[in-house]
Design an enzyme around this catalytic site. Structure first.
Site, mmCIF file in Angstrom:
data_model
loop_
_atom_site.group_PDB
_atom_site.id
_atom_site.type_symbol
_atom_site.label_atom_id
_atom_site.label_comp_id
_atom_site.label_asym_id
_atom_site.label_seq_id
_atom_site.Cartn_x
_atom_site.Cartn_y
_atom_site.Cartn_z
ATOM 1 N N CYS A 1 53.345 39.314 29.003
ATOM 2 C CA CYS A 1 52.921 37.995 29.465
ATOM 3 C C CYS A 1 52.546 37.984 30.949
ATOM 4 C CB CYS A 1 53.983 36.966 29.170
ATOM 5 S SG CYS A 1 55.570 37.351 29.907
ATOM 6 N N HIS B 1 59.422 34.491 30.343
ATOM 7 C CA HIS B 1 57.997 34.352 30.084
ATOM 8 C C HIS B 1 57.286 33.962 31.380
ATOM 9 C CE1 HIS B 1 54.568 34.011 27.559
ATOM 10 N NE2 HIS B 1 54.413 32.690 27.710
ATOM 11 N N ASP C 1 48.582 28.812 28.610
ATOM 12 C CA ASP C 1 49.332 30.045 28.374
ATOM 13 C C ASP C 1 48.406 31.077 27.762
ATOM 14 O OD1 ASP C 1 51.056 32.044 27.877
ATOM 15 O OD2 ASP C 1 52.502 30.852 26.735
#
Lengths: 303, 676
Positions: free
Chosen positions: B423, B467, B483
C-alpha cells in the site's frame, strides 16, 4: 445367643433382682474389657464374680487387696530351686482367667499399678521374661466408695483401664425378702451349672467385632463424645479410647440382645457404665446425673 | 543466637512464595537477580540445617552494597519505577536472610504483598491480575502457617483458610475499587517510556508498512455504540504526511504557521478553523470507544472527522486526534466521527503550497510527465483522479508483501518497471502524481479494516491492518479519501489483508505466518473469548478512571461529593459485615438434613407439639414407646414405624431406597391421623 440368655439366667439365680447389672457385666466380659464394681461391702460383688466364673467355666482366683501388699504378691516371684540349681518362676494369682481383685483401693498405688499394667498388656514381665496371661483374661475389681477411711483412690488414668464401672446397690424390698428366706448364695454360686466353656467364650468375644454399626450410629457416638468435651460441667471430655470402648460395649450389648447391628439403644444402655467413671465434675454435683442428661440432650438422629 | 525457625510445614511455602512473588521481576529484570535469589535461598537453607552459621552483618552488608551497585550498573540509577522495583525485589530476597525473630517473618510477608503488587506497574492485563491474586493467596497462607505451631498443621489447610479469608476480602476490594476516588498522578508513573514498540512511525518510506504487516500484535480495539460500519469504510486515520523528499513522507507544517495554529488543545483559544468546524452541520455520525494499546506516540486513531467525547486529546487541523502525552499505557477514548464534517474546512495558500510541493531531487520525472499529460487531457481534478486510478487498475500492477527494492527512483521504477508494491508504494506514487498534476494531496497512514470479535462484537485492529492511502483536495468537497490500493487489490479493502494476499502465490510464506494468527474452529473461538475477556478488562477495570468514576458515582449517589462517597463506603462495608455475620450464624446451624433424618424429626416435632416437649436425645424406639403410651390406638403403627426406621437407619445390610422411604412416610401419615 441362647447360650448367653441361659448364662444370664444362671447368674441371676444367685444375684437376685439385678438383671441390668448382670447383663452389663456379661457385656463387659464379651467386649473383652475389665469390670470395676463399686459398692459397699456385702452387696454381692464377690458372688457375682464367682457366678460368672462358674457359668463360663473360667479358672478363677481371688485376691484380697491390703495396704501391705507388694506387686510380687500378685504377679509372682522367682525362687531358687536347689534341686535344679536354678531360679523358677512361681506364678502369682494374676495367672488365671478370671481374677477377682477385691477392694483394689486398699492396696498401695504401686501394687495397683502392677495389676493395672497386667490388665492393659495382658502379659506379665518378670526378671526380663515376658509371659502372656491366659485367654480369656478378665479382671473383676471391686472397690468401696472412696470416701471410706484407709483407701488409695484409683487415679483417673487407671480408671480408664476398666471398660465399665457398675454398682449393684441395695436390693429391692421383695428381692431382699426372698434373699433372707433363701440359703447361702455364695454356696449356691459354687454349684451353678456351667453353660459356656472358656473356648466358647473366646469365640463369642470374636463375634462381637463382627457386629455392624452404620454411619449414622457412629455419627451419634461421635456427637456424644463431642458433647462431653464441649460441656463445661466436666473437667475433661471422653478420650478416643473411651469412645472405642463405648462402641465395643454397645456391639457386645447388641450381640447379647440378638442383633447383628448396633442401634442407639445399645449405646444408651452401656453409656452410663462406660462413661461415668471416666468423667469428673468441675464443680461438684452428681456426675451420674450429668452423664445421663447428655443422653437426653444429644440428638440421636442428626438434625 | 537462637535462630527463629519458620515452622517446618511453612518454610517451603515461604521460600516458594518469595520466589513466585519475585518472578515477574526476575523475568523482566537483569539476570543477576535470579542468581542472587538462588544464593540467598541456599545460604538460608544451609543455615537452617546448621551447616553454616547464620550470615552475619558483614555478609549481609556486603550483599546489600552489591545489590545497590548492581542495580545502578543495570539501570544507571537506583530510583525510578524500574530500578526501584528491581532494588525492592532484591532487598526483599535479602530480608529473608534476616529472618531471626517471628516478627521478621511478618515483615517479609507484608513486604511480599507490596512486591507482588509492583508487578502491576508494568503489566495490567487480567493474567497478571490473576497472578498477583495467586501471590496474595500464597502470602496469606504463609501468614496462617507461621501462626501455627509445628504440631497438627497441614499446608493445604493453610491454603484453604487463606482462600476463605481472601474470598471474604473480595467484596470489600470491589467496594473500594468502585468508591474510593482515583488518584490519577500516582499511577501515571511513566513506566518504561521510550521502549521500542511495534507500530506506526512518524514517517513513511518504502517497506515500512509491509514490515508492520508481519505482526499480529494488537494496535487497538473499538466498540461501536451502533452498527459497525462496513470494512471499506473503516479507515482509521493516524497521521497525515505532507512532505516528500523523494523517498520518505513526513509530517510538516505549512510555511509560516506554527503548531498552535494547527493543533487545538483544551484551554487554548480555538483557532478559526476549529470554530468553523464546530459551527458546521454535522450529519450522521458513528459513536465508538477506542482502547488504544501503548504506542509511545501522541497521535490517536479515529475515523474521519473525530469529535472527542471522553478522554484527553486535542484536534489537529488535518482532522486527527493528538494526545497531550505519549501514550505509554493503554488509553481509552470515546469519539463520534462525522464523515460529512470534512467539507467545511478551507485550504489556505501556505497549506496549498505544502500539499503541492515535490521533492527537489529529480525523482519521478516520467511520472510527472504522465500526470501533467492527464492534467491537460482532463477538465476537472476528479477526472485526473479517475485517470490515475484507471491506470493502476488497467496496467499489470500487483499487490504484494514482498516488493522488489527500488534503490534509484522509488516512483518511476515502481510505476513503470516493477509494478509490484504494497500500500505504501501505491499511496506514495499516487500522491506524487496528484501533486504533479496540480491537485493538493497528502498521504494518510493508519489502519484499515479490523476483525470483528464475534463474542463481544467489538473490532480488533492489529498491526497487520496497517495501511496507507491518499487524500486529495477537491474544491467544494474538501479533503477526499482516495485509496489507490483499492484499485489494485479491492479485496484488501473489502475483506482485509489476508484475503488480498491469498491470490498471489509469491506471498505464500508471508501468508502462512498471517494465517496462523487466525485459526478457525475451537481454537479461534477460544481466541475470541480470550480477547473478549481482555477487552472487557481494559474497558471496565483499567478504563475505570476518575472521569468514568465521577460519572458512575453521580448516577449512583446523585452527586459525587466526598460526604456521600464516605457514607456510601461506610454503608457498603456495614452491609458486607452484616452479611458475613448472617452467613456465619447460618453456617453454625446449617447442617443439611438427609431425607431419613427429616423423617424422624417431622414425627418428633409433631408429637412434641401435641404434648410436653420431647427430649432431643430420643431414639426412634423411645419415640414409638412414647406414642404408644399416650395414644394406645396408635401403638401398633408406631411400633412398625420405629422398626422400619431403625432398620433403615442402623442396619447396614438394608439399603434405603425410595420404596422404603415412601413406606415410612405412609406409616407416619397414618400415625398423624391417629394422634388427635
Amino acid at each position: 445367643m441362647q447360650a448367653l440368655t441361659k448364662a444370664l439366667g444362671e447368674v441371676a439365680k444367685v444375684v437376685l433382682g439385678k438383671e441390668d447389672q448382670l447383663k452389663l457385666a456379661l457385656t463387659c466380659l464379651m467386649a473383652n474389657g475389665h469390670l470395676l464394681i463399686e459398692d459397699l461391702p456385702g452387696m454381692g460383688k464377690t458372688t457375682l464374680a464367682h457366678a460368672l466364673a462358674r457359668v463360663f467355666q473360667l479358672e478363677y482366683r481371688r485376691v484380697q487387696f491390703t495396704s501391705d501388699m507388694l506387686p510380687a504378691d500378685i504377679l509372682g516371684v522367682s525362687v531358687f530351686d536347689p534341686s535344679t540349681q536354678d531360679f523358677t518362676l512361681r506364678e502369682g494369682p494374676v495367672f488365671t482367667q478370671l481374677l477377682l481383685a477385691d477392694e483394689i483401693n486398699r492396696a498401695t498405688p504401686k501394687t495397683q499399678g502392677a495389676l493395672l499394667e497386667a490388665m492393659e498388656e495382658r502379659q506379665v514381665t518378670l526378671d526380663g521374661v515376658t509371659r502372656p496371661l491366659p485367654k480369656p483374661f478378665f479382671v473383676v475389681a471391686t472397690q468401696n466408695p472412696s470416701d471410706q477411711a484407709g483407701t488409695f483412690v484409683l487415679p483417673e488414668s487407671q480408671l480408664d483401664r476398666f471398660l465399665m464401672r457398675i454398682s449393684l446397690g441395695y436390693p429391692a424390698p421383695e428381692v431382699e425378702l426372698s434373699l433372707l428366706a433363701g440359703g447361702d448364695l455364695r454356696e449356691q454360686a459354687r454349684n451353678l451349672k456351667p453353660v459356656i466353656s472358656g473356648d466358647g467364650l473366646v469365640k463369642l468375644v470374636g463375634m462381637v467385632d463382627k457386629i455392624r454399626a452404620s454411619h449414622e450410629l457412629l455419627d451419634y457416638v461421635q456427637r456424644l463424645l463431642e458433647a462431653t468435651r464441649t460441656d463445661d460441667r466436666f473437667v475433661a471430655g471422653l478420650s478416643p479410647r473411651a469412645g472405642l470402648g463405648l462402641l465395643k460395649a454397645a456391639r457386645a450389648w447388641a450381640l447379647i440382645s440378638g442383633r447383628d447391628y448396633v442401634v442407639p439403644e445399645d449405646i444408651q444402655a452401656v453409656w452410663a457404665a462406660v462413661a461415668e467413671h471416666r468423667l469428673s465434675a468441675r464443680q461438684g454435683g452428681s456426675v451420674s446425673a450429668m452423664t445421663q442428661s447428655l443422653l437426653q440432650s444429644v440428638p440421636v438422629v442428626r438434625r | 543466637m537462637r535462630v527463629y525457625q519458620v515452622p517446618t510445614h511453612t518454610r517451603l511455602w515461604l521460600v516458594m512464595t518469595i520466589v513466585i512473588c519475585s518472578l515477574p521481576q526476575l523475568l523482566r529484570g537483569p539476570g543477576w537477580q535470579a542468581g542472587l535469589l538462588a544464593l540467598i535461598v541456599i545460604l538460608r537453607a544451609l543455615a537452617d540445617r546448621q551447616r553454616i552459621a547464620m550470615p552475619g552483618r558483614v555478609v549481609r552488608g556486603a550483599l546489600m552494597v552489591g545489590i545497590v551497585v548492581l542495580t545502578f550498573y543495570s539501570f544507571g540509577r537506583i530510583y525510578g519505577a524500574e530500578a526501584g522495583v528491581a532494588l525492592l525485589v532484591s532487598l526483599f530476597a535479602l530480608k529473608y536472610l534476616e529472618v531471626v525473630r517471628q516478627r521478621d517473618a511478618y515483615v517479609v510477608i507484608v513486604l511480599g504483598y507490596f512486591v507482588c503488587a509492583t508487578a502491576l506497574l508494568f503489566e495490567r492485563g487480567p493474567g497478571m491480575f490473576a497472578f498477583v491474586l495467586f501471590c496474595m493467596l500464597l502470602l496469606t497462607s504463609c501468614l496462617v502457617g507461621i501462626n501455627h505451631s509445628d504440631t497438627g498443621a497441614r499446608p493445604m489447610g493453610h491454603i484453604k483458610r487463606a482462600a476463605a479469608m481472601l474470598a471474604q476480602a473480595v467484596p470489600v476490594m470491589l467496594l473500594l475499587f468502585v468508591l474510593v476516588p482515583r488518584v490519577a498522578p500516582l499511577w501515571n508513573m511513566q513506566v518504561d517510556s521510550g521502549k521500542a514498540r511495534t507500530g506506526m512511525s512518524d514517517s513513511m518510506s518504502p517497506g515500512q508498512i509491509s514490515e508492520l504487516s508481519q505482526s499480529s500484535e494488537l494496535a487497538f480495539r473499538v466498540a461501536f455504540d451502533g452498527p459497525v460500519p462496513a470494512n471499506n469504510q473503516r479507515y482509521w486515520r493516524g497521521l497525515t504526511l505532507s512532505h516528500f523528499d523523494g523517498r520518505t513522507w513526513q509530517q510538516a507544517l505549512p510555511r509560516g504557521q506554527d503548531i498552535q495554529d494547527y493543533l487545538f488543545e483544551k484551554g487554548q483559544t480555538p483557532p478559526p478553523w476549529y470554530q468553523l468546524l464546530m459551527k458546521a452541520g454535522r450529519g450522521e455520525g458513528y459513536r465508538y470507544r477506542v482502547i488504544l494499546e501503548p504506542t509511545e506516540r501522541r497521535w490517536l486513531f479515529a475515523l474521519k472527522v473525530p469529535v472527542l467525547e471522553q478522554g484527553q486529546a486535542g484536534l489537529a487541523k488535518d482532522m486527527r486526534l493528538v494526545a497531550s502525552n505519549p501514550v505509554s499505557e493503554a488509553m481509552a477514548y470515546t469519539v463520534t466521527s462525522y464523515p460529512n464534517l470534512a467539507a467545511s474546512l478551507a485550504l489556505d495558500e501556505a497549506e496549498r503550497d505544502l500539499m503541492l510541493s515535490l521533492p527537489q531531487q529529480g525523482v519521478g520525472r516520467r511520472a510527472q510527465g504522465l500526470a501533467q499529460q492527464w492534467q491537460l487531457e482532463s477538465s476537472t481534478p476528479q477526472q485526473v483522479v479517475n485517470r490515475a486510478l484507471r491506470y493502476f487498475r488497467e496496467q499489470p500492477f500487483y499487490y504484494t508483501l514482498k516488493p522488489p527494492v527500488l534503490p534509484v527512483d522509488p516512483i518511476d521504477e515502481f510505476l513503470f518497471v516493477s509494478r509490484r508494491g504494497f500500500c505504501e508504494h501505491y499511496a506514495s506514487s499516487f500522491t506524487f502524481m496528484m501533486r504533479a498534476a496540480g491537485i493538493p494531496a497528502r498521504v494518510v497512514v493508519g489502519y484499515q479494516g479490523g476483525e470483528l470479535n464475534q463474542v463481544g462484537s467489538h473490532l480488533l485492529v492489529r498491526q497487520y491492518d496497517a495501511h496507507a492511502w491518499s487524500e486529495v483536495w477537491l474544491d467544494g468537497r474538501g479533503w477526499v479519501r482516495v485509496d489507490p490500493t483499492a484499485a489494485v487489490a479491492p479485496d484488501r479493502i473489502e475483506e482485509g489483508v489476508r484475503a488480498a494476499l491469498e491470490e498471489s502465490n509469491a506471498d505464500s510464506d508471508a501468508l502462512a505466518s498471517l494465517k496462523s494468527f487466525a485459526s478457525s474452529g475451537m481454537l479461534g473461538k477460544l481466541q475470541q473469548w480470550v480477547d473478549y475477556v481482555d477487552f472487557q478488562w481494559q474497558t471496565r477495570v483499567l478504563g475505570y478512571n476518575s472521569q468514568s468514576q465521577m460519572q458512575l458515582l453521580r448516577e449512583l449517589l446523585g452527586a459525587a461529593s466526598p460526604l456521600r462517597i464516605a457514607l456510601a463506603l461506610l454503608a457498603g462495608i456495614a452491609v458486607l459485615l452484616a452479611l458475613y455475620m448472617v452467613l456465619l450464624l447460618r453456617r453454625d446451624r446449617g447442617y443439611q438434613q438427609t431425607v431419613m433424618e427429616r423423617e424422624f424429626w417431622r414425627l418428633h416435632q409433631r408429637v412434641g407439639s401435641m404434648g410436653e416437649p420431647l427430649d432431643a436425645g430420643m431414639t426412634p424406639q423411645q419415640l414409638a414407646a412414647h406414642i404408644a403410651k399416650r395414644w394406645p390406638a396408635a401403638a401398633e403403627i408406631a411400633r412398625q414405624w420405629a422398626l422400619q426406621y431403625q432398620q433403615a437407619l442402623y442396619n447396614p445390610a438394608i439399603s434405603v431406597d425410595k420404596r422404603r422411604i415412601r413406606h415410612l412416610r405412609q406409616l407416619r401419615n397414618r400415625l398423624y391421623k391417629l394422634l388427635d
